[in-house]
Write a protein that holds these residues in place. Structure first.
Motif, mmCIF file in Angstrom:
data_model
loop_
_atom_site.group_PDB
_atom_site.id
_atom_site.type_symbol
_atom_site.label_atom_id
_atom_site.label_comp_id
_atom_site.label_asym_id
_atom_site.label_seq_id
_atom_site.Cartn_x
_atom_site.Cartn_y
_atom_site.Cartn_z
ATOM 1 N N LYS A 147 1.126 -1.172 0.036
ATOM 2 C CA LYS A 147 -0.024 -0.113 -0.049
ATOM 3 C C LYS A 147 0.884 1.340 0.153
ATOM 4 N N PRO A 148 1.870 1.674 0.853
ATOM 5 C CA PRO A 148 2.991 2.613 0.739
ATOM 6 C C PRO A 148 3.193 2.973 -0.544
ATOM 7 N N GLN A 149 3.574 1.865 -1.206
ATOM 8 C CA GLN A 149 4.382 2.124 -2.716
ATOM 9 C C GLN A 149 3.052 2.779 -3.726
ATOM 10 N N PHE A 150 1.938 2.269 -3.536
ATOM 11 C CA PHE A 150 0.710 2.646 -4.363
ATOM 12 C C PHE A 150 0.498 4.093 -3.940
ATOM 13 N N GLN A 151 0.352 4.501 -2.544
ATOM 14 C CA GLN A 151 0.010 5.749 -2.127
ATOM 15 C C GLN A 151 0.990 6.876 -2.407
ATOM 16 N N GLU A 152 2.426 6.351 -2.576
ATOM 17 C CA GLU A 152 3.339 7.488 -2.918
ATOM 18 C C GLU A 152 3.134 7.896 -4.280
ATOM 19 N N ILE A 153 2.608 6.829 -5.185
ATOM 20 C CA ILE A 153 2.411 7.341 -6.529
ATOM 21 C C ILE A 153 1.153 8.176 -6.678
ATOM 22 N N LEU A 154 0.111 7.687 -6.048
ATOM 23 C CA LEU A 154 -0.946 8.404 -6.112
ATOM 24 C C LEU A 154 -0.985 9.863 -5.525
ATOM 25 N N ARG A 155 -0.757 10.108 -4.428
ATOM 26 C CA ARG A 155 -0.641 11.278 -3.431
ATOM 27 C C ARG A 155 -2.087 11.802 -3.689
ATOM 28 N N LEU A 156 -3.179 11.330 -3.099
ATOM 29 C CA LEU A 156 -4.433 11.760 -3.133
ATOM 30 C C LEU A 156 -4.681 12.695 -1.965
ATOM 31 N N SER A 157 -4.726 13.894 -2.471
ATOM 32 C CA SER A 157 -5.268 15.077 -1.521
ATOM 33 C C SER A 157 -5.838 16.390 -2.498
ATOM 34 N N GLU A 158 -6.617 17.231 -2.058
ATOM 35 C CA GLU A 158 -7.175 18.184 -2.743
ATOM 36 C C GLU A 158 -6.096 19.468 -3.260
ATOM 37 N N GLU A 159 -5.002 19.404 -2.475
ATOM 38 C CA GLU A 159 -4.045 20.456 -2.563
ATOM 39 C C GLU A 159 -3.315 19.956 -3.869
ATOM 40 N N ASN A 160 -3.441 18.411 -4.151
ATOM 41 C CA ASN A 160 -2.555 18.042 -5.742
ATOM 42 C C ASN A 160 -3.516 17.990 -6.897
ATOM 43 N N ILE A 161 -4.579 18.610 -6.639
ATOM 44 C CA ILE A 161 -5.374 18.560 -7.828
ATOM 45 C C ILE A 161 -5.202 18.853 -9.270
ATOM 46 N N ASP A 162 -4.308 20.109 -9.167
ATOM 47 C CA ASP A 162 -3.547 20.508 -10.506
ATOM 48 C C ASP A 162 -2.652 19.550 -10.884
ATOM 49 N N SER A 163 -1.578 19.058 -10.090
ATOM 50 C CA SER A 163 -0.608 18.595 -10.288
ATOM 51 C C SER A 163 -0.752 16.919 -10.653
ATOM 52 N N SER A 164 -1.994 16.403 -9.950
ATOM 53 C CA SER A 164 -2.400 15.300 -10.329
ATOM 54 C C SER A 164 -2.952 15.177 -11.777
ATOM 55 N N ALA A 165 -3.888 16.003 -12.048
ATOM 56 C CA ALA A 165 -4.265 16.204 -13.452
ATOM 57 C C ALA A 165 -3.305 16.261 -14.525
ATOM 58 N N ARG A 166 -2.311 16.941 -14.003
ATOM 59 C CA ARG A 166 -1.200 17.233 -15.169
ATOM 60 C C ARG A 166 -0.284 16.021 -15.465
ATOM 61 N N ASN A 167 -0.079 15.258 -14.269
ATOM 62 C CA ASN A 167 0.471 13.936 -14.682
ATOM 63 C C ASN A 167 -0.281 13.050 -14.981
ATOM 64 N N GLY A 168 -1.395 13.019 -14.939
ATOM 65 C CA GLY A 168 -2.616 12.023 -15.229
ATOM 66 C C GLY A 168 -2.367 10.664 -14.635
ATOM 67 N N VAL A 169 -2.056 10.584 -13.183
ATOM 68 C CA VAL A 169 -1.673 9.432 -12.706
ATOM 69 C C VAL A 169 -3.088 8.709 -12.109
ATOM 70 N N LEU A 170 -4.042 9.658 -11.997
ATOM 71 C CA LEU A 170 -5.114 9.273 -11.416
ATOM 72 C C LEU A 170 -6.202 8.931 -12.725
ATOM 73 N N THR A 171 -5.944 9.099 -13.811
ATOM 74 C CA THR A 171 -6.595 8.682 -15.100
ATOM 75 C C THR A 171 -6.032 7.247 -15.547
ATOM 76 N N LYS A 172 -5.031 6.581 -15.039
ATOM 77 C CA LYS A 172 -4.345 5.468 -15.525
ATOM 78 C C LYS A 172 -5.145 4.370 -14.779
ATOM 79 N N ALA A 173 -4.562 3.111 -15.281
ATOM 80 C CA ALA A 173 -5.028 1.967 -14.600
ATOM 81 C C ALA A 173 -4.481 1.859 -12.883
#
Length: 1193
Positions: A856-882
Motif C-alpha cells: 500500500k505505501p508504494q501505491f499511495q506514494e504514486i497516487l498522492r491523493l489530496s485536494e492540494e494536489n488536484i492540479d499536479s495530479s491532473a497534469r501528470n494524469g496518474v489518476l486517469t491511469k489503470a
C-alpha cells in the motif's frame, strides 16, 4: 527334373546331365553308358542315385526334404522326355535341359535371353517362366552354394532331384527358403496371427498327402473351393474398398463400407494384428500370370522327418501325371515296394527303441528313489539314444558320406529339424528332440518333480506295436500348433513363460476388444520373465496394440502394468524394451494411442535412466507438443513434461524447459493451458528454485516480456499474450512465497515441537492444483504453520534486514509491477481484471502485514491523493491511469474488515472528487466501478460512494455521481434500485444545475431497460415525461440530444408497452420540432441521432396503428431534414418509408401473419440494392452505422 537324353552313350559321354554336381559329372565321364542310363532312370523315377538308392531312412531330413521340395517347374516332365528316348540313338539335347544347365551354372542373362526368344516364338518354357517370375530366386540366401548339397553331404541326392541343387532354392541342412517378397501371392501370409494356428506347416503337409490330380481339380473347381476364412475376408474387403476409392467409385465404396460395418476400412491394422499389408488389387492381378498352375504342382513340406511323411510317399509317387508313365514304371513300382518294406522294418525298430526308453525311465525312477543325482541318469540315457540312432543309420544303408561325418553332425541331421524342438532345450531333455508322435508316448523326464508318477502296467504279452496301433484309435491331435501346446505340459517356470510367449499372440486377436484388458496381467508377467528378447518385444508390442482405441480406464490399466513392469525389470530394460514401443506409436492415427504414449512417458519417468529422461523422453514429448493436433494428447504431454521436470537434474536443459513452458502457455487449447498452470509450471518452478533462477531469471524474463508487449502495443495491445505472461506470473506466486519463507533468517529456527498453530482457512487463495499449494511446496501444513508464525513476527518486530529474497520482492518486483500497471490501457476491462487478480493473489499470499507495510505505501506514494494536489495530479494524469482501478480492486479489496472497507470507500470518494474537479477523464473511476460492481458484495459500498457524490457541494461531483449510476444499475438487484438508486436519481433530476439533470437521463434509460417492476417503471416514465413536456426544457438542445440517444440505446430492449406508448410517440414529436430548428448544425446533429434511433427501432415489432400514426410520420419528418442537410441519408429514408407503406397496404388486403418485424419486411431486392449502393457515400459517425445493423428484439 530335366535331363539330357541318354542316347549319347555311344560316343562316350558326349551329353551333359544338368542335375549332377561337377564331381558327379567327373565320375560319370569314366563310367559306362549303361551306368549313366541306370542312374538317370532312378533319378527320374525315385530321385535316387545308384549309390544312394538304399540310403533312405526315417531320420534323413535332407533326403526327404528334397523329395517334395518346390524345385524348378517342369523337372519331372523333362526327365520323362529324356528317358523316353532310345538307348542307342543319340537324341537331340532338349531345350529344357539347356535351360536347367544355364540356371545351374548361374548364366542368368543367357537364360533370360533364351526365355525371351522362346516367349516371342510362342514356345514358353515353364521352367524359365517360373524361375524369372519368382523374386526369391534373386534374393541371395546365406545357404548352400549352387551345386552343393547339405553341409557335410556333398551332392546329396533327394527324392525328386539330383544332388546339384538349382540356385536359391535351398539353404544348409535341406531347409526350404521361400521368397520374402511381398510382390507375389506365394509370399502373402494372411494368417500370421489367425485362428488356424501354424497354418503354414499343416496346410503344406496336407497338400502333400492329396494326390496331384485331386489337388488340381480341387483348386480349379469353384464348387469345391475351400470356404473363405474370416481373416481372408477382412483382408480382401480392405483391398476391394481401397480399389473402389482409388478409382472414384465412392458411392459404391460407401455402400460396401455400410454392408461391412464391423470393419474399419481406414486402418489396415484392423484386419489383424501385425499382418503385413499386401499390394493393391491391380498389382495382384498383374502378378497373377506368374502364379498360374504348370505341368507340375509345387508342394512345400516341412523338413522334420516323421512317420506321416513316409506314409505320404507312395501316394505322391503314385499320383505322378500321365506324362511320366514311361517304360520304367514297373521298375519304379518295385522300388516303391522295397521302400515300403524298409519303412515297416524301421517302424519295428522304432517301437523297440521306445521300449528301451521306457526301461531306462524305470531305472531313472529307481535312482531317484535312491537319491541319485539326475545328471547321472541323463548321462545314461544319452549313450543309449546315440547308440540307437547309430544303429538306425547303419540299418538304413546310409550313404558312406553320411556315415563318415562326426557324431555331432549326425545328430543335427537326424533331430534338429523337428518342429517342436526348442533351441534353448538343454542336453538333459534329449527325449524332447524325438519326433512329435514319439513324444506323446514317451513323457519327458521332469527334473523339478519330486514325486514320480507311476502307472500300473497290465500283465499282458502284447507286442509294443500292437499296443501302439491300439492306442492310435484314441482321437488325439498333436499335429497342429495348438495340439502341440496342449500335449506338452510345462514343468517349470521357464517352460510356462515359453508357452505363454508362444500362445498369447494367438489368443489376443480372438478376445473381445472390450475385455482385452483382462489379458494385461498375463502379457506383462510373460514379458517380464520370458528369456527371449524377441518374444518380450513382441509381447510388449501386443500390450501397446492390445486395444485399437483404449478409453481412459483401459489406458490407466495399461499404464499401471507398464509401471509394474518397470519396477520389476529396472531402468535398462525399460529403456530397451518399453520406450521403443512408445516411440513407434508417437504418430499413430488414433489419438487414444498417442495419448497412451504421452501418458506413458510421464508414468515411466521415475524408472528411466536419468540421461534418457533429459534427452530421448524430453525430445519425444517436445515433438508431440509441437506437432500433435489433438488437445487431449497435448494436455497429457504437458502433464508428462511436468513429471519429467520433477526428475530432471541436468542444468543444461533449463533453457529448453523454459521454451517448452512458453509454447505450452501459448497453446490455443484452454485444456492445455490449464494443465500447464496445474502441473508443468509448478514443477518447472520447483526446479528453477533449486537452480536459484526463480528471482534471477524466470520472473524477470516474464516481466520483461510484458513490458515489451506494452511498448509494442501502443496502437494495439496483444491482450492474449499479456494474459499468458501475467497468468504465468500469478501461478508463480506460491513458489515465490515458499522461496521467501525457506530463505528467511528464521528458517533454521522453524522446528516442529509442542502445539502447532492452526492456519486460517482463508489465509491463502484457493490453489489451482495441489502443486500450487504452499504447504505442498514447503513439505507439510504443520511446517508451514510454524514458518508463518515466525514470518509475521519477523515483519512486525524485526524487519527485513538481511532477508534478500523478500527485499527483492519489495525493492525490485513491486516497483516494476506498479510501473507496468501505469502503462496499460485503462479502458481495457480484461487487462484491468488480470492485473487486479494478480495483485489480489500476491497480497493474500504474502499476508496482511506485508500488504499494509510494503504494498500500500508504494501505491499511495504514486497516487498522492489530496485536494492540494488536484492540479499536479491532473497534469501528470496518474489518476486517469489503470493504477487507480488496480489499486482499488486488487489491493484494497484483499481484506474485508471494517477498516479495510472504510479505506476503499475513502479512496473512491477522493478519486471521484479529484477527477471531477480537475475535469479529467472518468475512465479510471468507471473501470473501478465495473470491476467492483461485478461482485454483489461491493454494491452497498459503491452506493455509499455515489451518495457521497449526490450530496456533494460541487455540481461537477454531483454530475459525475449521476453518470456513475448508469454503470451500477445493471448489476444491482431491483430492491436496491428501488430503495437507493431511484431516490438518488430523482434527487439529482431536480438539481439546480441543468447539466446534473441531463446527466441522470442515461441512468433512467438503463432502469427502463433492466427493471420489470411496474411501479418503478412508472416513476421513471414520469420523470422522463417531465423532461420532455416541461416548457422550460423546450429549447434545451443538450437535453433533447441525450434523450434521443438514450431512446435509441434502450428502446429495442425496453418493455414493449413503454416503447409503444412512450418512446416512439416522443421521437415523432422530437422529429417535428427539429423541422423548425433554425441552426443547421444543431438540426443536423438532432437528425443524425434520430436516424440512429429509428434504425434501431426498425428491428422491433410495430403495430399497424403505431406505424401509421407515429413511425411513418416521424420518418417523413426526418426525411425533410435530410433532404436539406444529408442527401445520402435521404435515399435510405425514402426506401424505408416506401417499404413501410407497402407493408401497411398489404396488411389491409390480407390477414396478419403473426408478429413480424419491420426489419424482416425491408428485404426486397430494390431496397437492398439502393441501400448497399448508398452505404459507401455516408459521412455519418461509425456509431450510427453500427446501430443501423444492430439486431434488436
Amino acid at each position: 527334373m530335366a535331363a539330357m537324353a541318354p542316347g549319347g552313350s555311344g560316343s562316350g559321354g558326349g551329353g551333359v546331365n544338368p542335375f549332377l554336381s561337377d564331381s558327379d559329372e567327373d565320375d560319370d565321364e569314366v563310367s559306362t553308358t549303361e551306368e549313366r542310363r541306370a542312374g538317370l532312370r532312378l533319378g527320374s523315377a525315385g530321385g535316387l542315385d545308384p549309390g544312394s538308392a538304399d540310403s533312405l531312412s526315417p531320420q534323413d531330413p535332407v533326403a526327404l526334404g528334397n523329395s517334395a521340395r518346390p524345385g524348378l517347374p517342369g523337372e519331372s516332365a523333362a526327365a520323362a522326355v529324356a528317358l523316353g528316348s532310345s538307348g542307342e540313338t543319340p537324341a537331340r539335347l532338349s531345350i529344357d535341359a539347356i535351360a536347367a544347365q544355364l540356371l545351374r551354372d548361374q548364366y542368368l542373362l543367357t537364360a533370360l535371353e533364351l526365355h525371351t526368344e522362346l516367349l516371342e516364338s510362342g514356345r514358353e518354357l515353364p521352367r524359365l517362366r517360373d524361375y524369372f517370375s519368382n523374386p526369391g530366386n534373386f534374393e541371395r540366401q546365406s545357404g548352400t552354394p549352387p551345386g552343393m548339397g547339405a553341409p557335410g553331404i556333398p551332392g546329396a541326392v533327394g527324392f525328386g532331384g539330383a544332388g546339384g541343387r538349382e540356385p536359391s532354392t535351398t539353404s544348409g541342412g535341406g531347409q526350404l527358403n521361400r521368397a520374402g517378397s511381398i510382390s507375389t501371392l506365394d509370399s502373402l501370409d494372411f494368417a500370421r496371427y489367425s485362428d488356424d494356428g501354424n497354418r503354414e506347416t499343416d496346410e503344406r503337409v496336407a497338400e502333400h498327402e492329396v494326390p496331384l490330380q485331386e489337388r488340381k481339380n480341387y483348386k480349379s473347381s469353384p464348387e469345391i473351393q475351400e470356404p473363405i476364412k474370416p481373416l481372408e475376408k477382412r483382408a480382401l474387403n480392405f483391398l476391394v474398398n481401397e480399389f473402389l476409392l482409388k478409382n472414384n467409385y465412392k458411392l459404391t465404396s460407401i455402400t460396401f463400407s455400410d454392408e461391412n460395418d464391423d470393419q474399419d476400412f481406414e486402418l489396415w491394422d484392423d484386419v489383424g494384428l501385425n499382418i503385413p499389408k499386401p499390394p493393391d488389387l491391380l498389382q495382384l492381378y498383374r502378378d497373377f500370370g506368374n502364379h498360374q498352375g504348370t505341368g507340375k504342382d509345387l508342394v512345400d513340406v516341412a523338413s522334420g522327418v516323421e512317420e506321416g511323411d513316409f506314409e505320404a510317399f507312395p501316394r505322391v509317387a503314385g499320383s505322378l501325371p500321365p506324362t511320366l508313365e514311361t517304360p520304367q514304371t514297373l521298375e519304379n513300382s518295385l522300388l516303391v515296394q522295397k521302400l515300403e518294406d524298409k519303412i515297416s522294418l524301421l517302424n519295428s525298430e522304432k517301437w523297440s527303441l521306445m521300449e528301451q526308453i521306457r526301461r531306462l525311465e524305470s531305472e531313472m525312477d529307481f535312482l531317484k528313489s535312491e537319491h541319485f543325482a539326475i545328471p547321472v541318469v541323463c548321462d545314461s540315457i544319452q549313450p543309449s539314444l546315440d547308440q540307437s540312432l547309430h544303429i538306425d543309420s547303419e540299418d538304413s544303408g546310409q550313404n558312406p558320406t553320411v556315415n563318415s561325418s562326426d557324431e555331432g553332425k549326425n545328430k543335427d541331421i537326424h533331430l534338429s529339424k523337428s518342429d517342436e524342438v526348442d533351441s534353448t532345450v538343454p542336453k538333459e531333455n534329449v527325449p524332447n528332440s524325438l519326433p512329435r508322435r514319439e513324444r506323446e508316448a514317451v513323457p519327458p523326464p521332469s527334473p523339478s518333480s519330486k514325486n514320480t508318477v507311476h502307472f500300473d502296467k497290465p500283465n499282458r504279452k502284447l507286442s509294443p506295436a500292437f499296443h501302439q496301433a491300439l492306442l492310435s484309435f484314441c482321437r488325439m491331435s498333436a499335429d497342429s500348433r495348438l495340439g502341440s501346446e496342449v500335449s506338452r505340459i510345462a514343468d517349470s517356470e521357464k517352460s510356462v513363460m515359453l508357452m505363454l510367449g508362444r500362445c498369447l499372440p494367438h489368443i489376443v486377436p480372438n478376445v473381445l476388444l472390450a475385455k482385452r484388458e483382462e489379458l494385461i496381467p498375463l502379457i506383462l508377467c510373460t514379458a517380464c520373465l520370458h528369456p527371449e528378447p524377441k518374444e518380450r518385444d513382441q509381447l510388449l508390442h501386443i500390450l501397446f496394440n492390445l486395444i485399437k482405441r483404449p478409453d481412459d480406464e483401459q489406458r490407466q490399466m495399461i499404464l499401471t502394468g507398464c509401471v509394474a513392469f518397470a519396477r520389476h525389470v529396472g531402468p535398462t530394460r525399460v529403456e530397451a524394451e518399453l520406450l521403443p514401443q512408445c516411440w513407434e506409436q508417437i504418430n499413430h492415427k488414433y489419438p487414444e494411442r498417442r495419448l497412451l504414449v504421452a501418458e506413458s512417458c510421464g508414468a515411466l519417468a521415475p524408472y528411466l535412466p536419468k540421461e534418457i529422461r533429459s534427452s530421448l523422453v524430453l525430445s519425444m514429448l517436445q515433438q508431440m507438443l509441437m506437432e500433435d493436433k489433438a488437445d487431449l494428447v497435448r494436455e497429457a504431454v504437458i502433464k508428462s513434461l511436468g513429471i519429467i521436470m520433477g526428475y530432471i537434474d541436468d542444468p543444461d536443459k533449463y533453457q529448453q524447459g523454459f521454451e517448452l513452458l512458453l509454447s505450452a502457455l501459448g497453446d490455443p487449447s484452454e485444456r492445455v493451458v490449464n494443465a500447464t498452470h496445474q502441473v508443468f509450471l509448478p514443477a518447472y518452478a520447483a526446479w528453477t528454485t533449486e537452480l536459484g533462477n526463480l528471482q534471477s531469471h524466470l520472473i524477470p524474463t516474464l516481466l520483461n516480456k510484458i513490458e515489451k508487449l506494452l511498448r509494442e502495443g501502443e496502437h494495439g495491445l496483444d491482450e492474449h499474450k499479456l494474459h499468458m505472461y501475467l497468468s504465468a506470473l500469478q501461478s508463480l506466486i506460491p513458489s515465490l512465497f515458499a522461496l521467501v519463507l525457506q530463505n528467511a533468517p528464521f528458517s533454521s529456527k522453524a522446528k516442529l515441537h509442542g502445539e502447532v498453530p492452526q492456519i486460517e482457512v482463508t489465509r491463502f487463495p484457493r490453489p489451482m492444483s495441489p502443486l500450487q499449494d504452499v504447504s505442498t511446496i514447503i513439505g507439510s501444513r504443520e511446517q508451514l504453520a510454524v514458518l508463518l508464525q515466525l514470518y509475521d513476527y519477523q515483519l512486525e518486530q524485526e524487519g527485513t534486514t538481511g532477508w534478500e529474497s523478500l527485499l527483492w520482492v519489495v525493492n525490485q518486483l513491486l516497483p516494476q509491477l506498479i510501473e507496468i500497471v501505469g502503462k496499460i490501457n485503462v479502458t481495457s476491462t480484461a487487462c484491468v481484471h488480470e492485473f487486479s487478480r494478480f495483485f489480489w493473489r500476491l497480497c493474500r499470499t504474502f499476508g496482511k502485514i506485508f500488504t499494509n507495510t510494503k504494498v500500500k505505501p508504494q501505491f499511495q506514494e504514486i497516487l498522492r491523493l489530496s485536494e492540494e494536489n488536484i492540479d499536479s495530479s491532473a497534469r501528470n494524469g496518474v489518476l486517469t491511469k489503470a493504477t487507480v482501478p488496480i489499486y482499488a480492486t486488487g489491493v484494497l479489496t484483499c481484506y474485508i474488515q471494517e477498516e479495510d472497507r472504510k479505506l476503499l470507500v475513502g479512496f473512491l470518494e477522493d478519486v471521484m472528487t479529484l477527477l471531477s474537479l480537475s475535469h479529467a477523464s472518468l475512465d479510471s473511476l468507471k473501470a473501478s466501478f465495473v470491476e467492483l460492481g461485478a461482485n454483489p458484495a461491493y454494491h452497498e459500498l459503491l452506493l455509499t460512494v455515489l451518495w457521497y457524490g449526490v450530496v456533494h457541494t460541487s455540481a461537477l461531483v454531483r454530475c459525475t455521481a449521476a453518470r456513475m449510476f448508469e454503470l451500477l444499475v445493471k448489476g444491482v438487484n431491483e430492491t436496491l434500485v428501488a430503495q437507493r438508486v431511484v431516490p438518488a436519481l430523482i434527487t439529482l433530476s431536480s438539481d439546480p444545475e441543468i447539466s446534473v439533470r441531463i446527466a441522470t437521463i442515461p441512468a433512467f434509460g438503463t432502469i427502463m431497460e433492466t427493471v420489470i417492476q411496474r411501479e418503478l417503471l412508472e416513476r421513471v416514465k414520469m420523470q422522463l415525461a417531465s423532461f420532455l413536456e416541461d416548457p422550460q426544457y423546450q429549447d434545451q438542445y443538450s437535453l433533447h440530444t441525450e434523450i434521443i440517444k438514450t431512446f435509441g440505446r434502450v428502446g429495442p430492449n425496453a418493455e414493449p408497452r413503454f416503447r409503444d406508448e412512450f418512446v416512439i410517440p416522443h421521437l415523432h414529436k422530437l422529429a417535428l420540432v427539429n423541422n423548425l430548428q433554425i441552426v443547421d448544425s444543431k438540426r443536423l446533429d438532432i437528425a443524425t441521432h434520430l436516424f440512429e434511433a429509428y434504425s434501431a427501432l426498425s428491428c422491433c415489432f410495430i403495430s399497424e396503428d403505431l406505424m401509421v400514426n407515429h413511425f411513418l410520420p416521424g420518418l417523413r419528418c426526418l426525411r425533410i431534414d435530410m433532404e436539406h442537410l444529408s442527401p445520402e441519408h435521404e435515399v435510405i429514408l425514402s426506401s424505408m418509408i416506401k417499404e413501410c407503406e407497402q407493408k401497411v397496404e398489404n396488411k389491409t388486403v390480407q390477414e396478419p401473419q403473426g408478429s413480424m418485424s419491420i426489419a424482416a419486411s425491408l428485404v426486397s431486392e430494390d431496397t437492398k440494392t439502393k441501400f448497399l449502393n448508398k452505404m459507401g457515400q455516408l459521412t455519418t459517425s461509425g456509431a450510427m452505422l453500427a446501430n443501423v445493423f444492430q439486431r434488436k428484439k
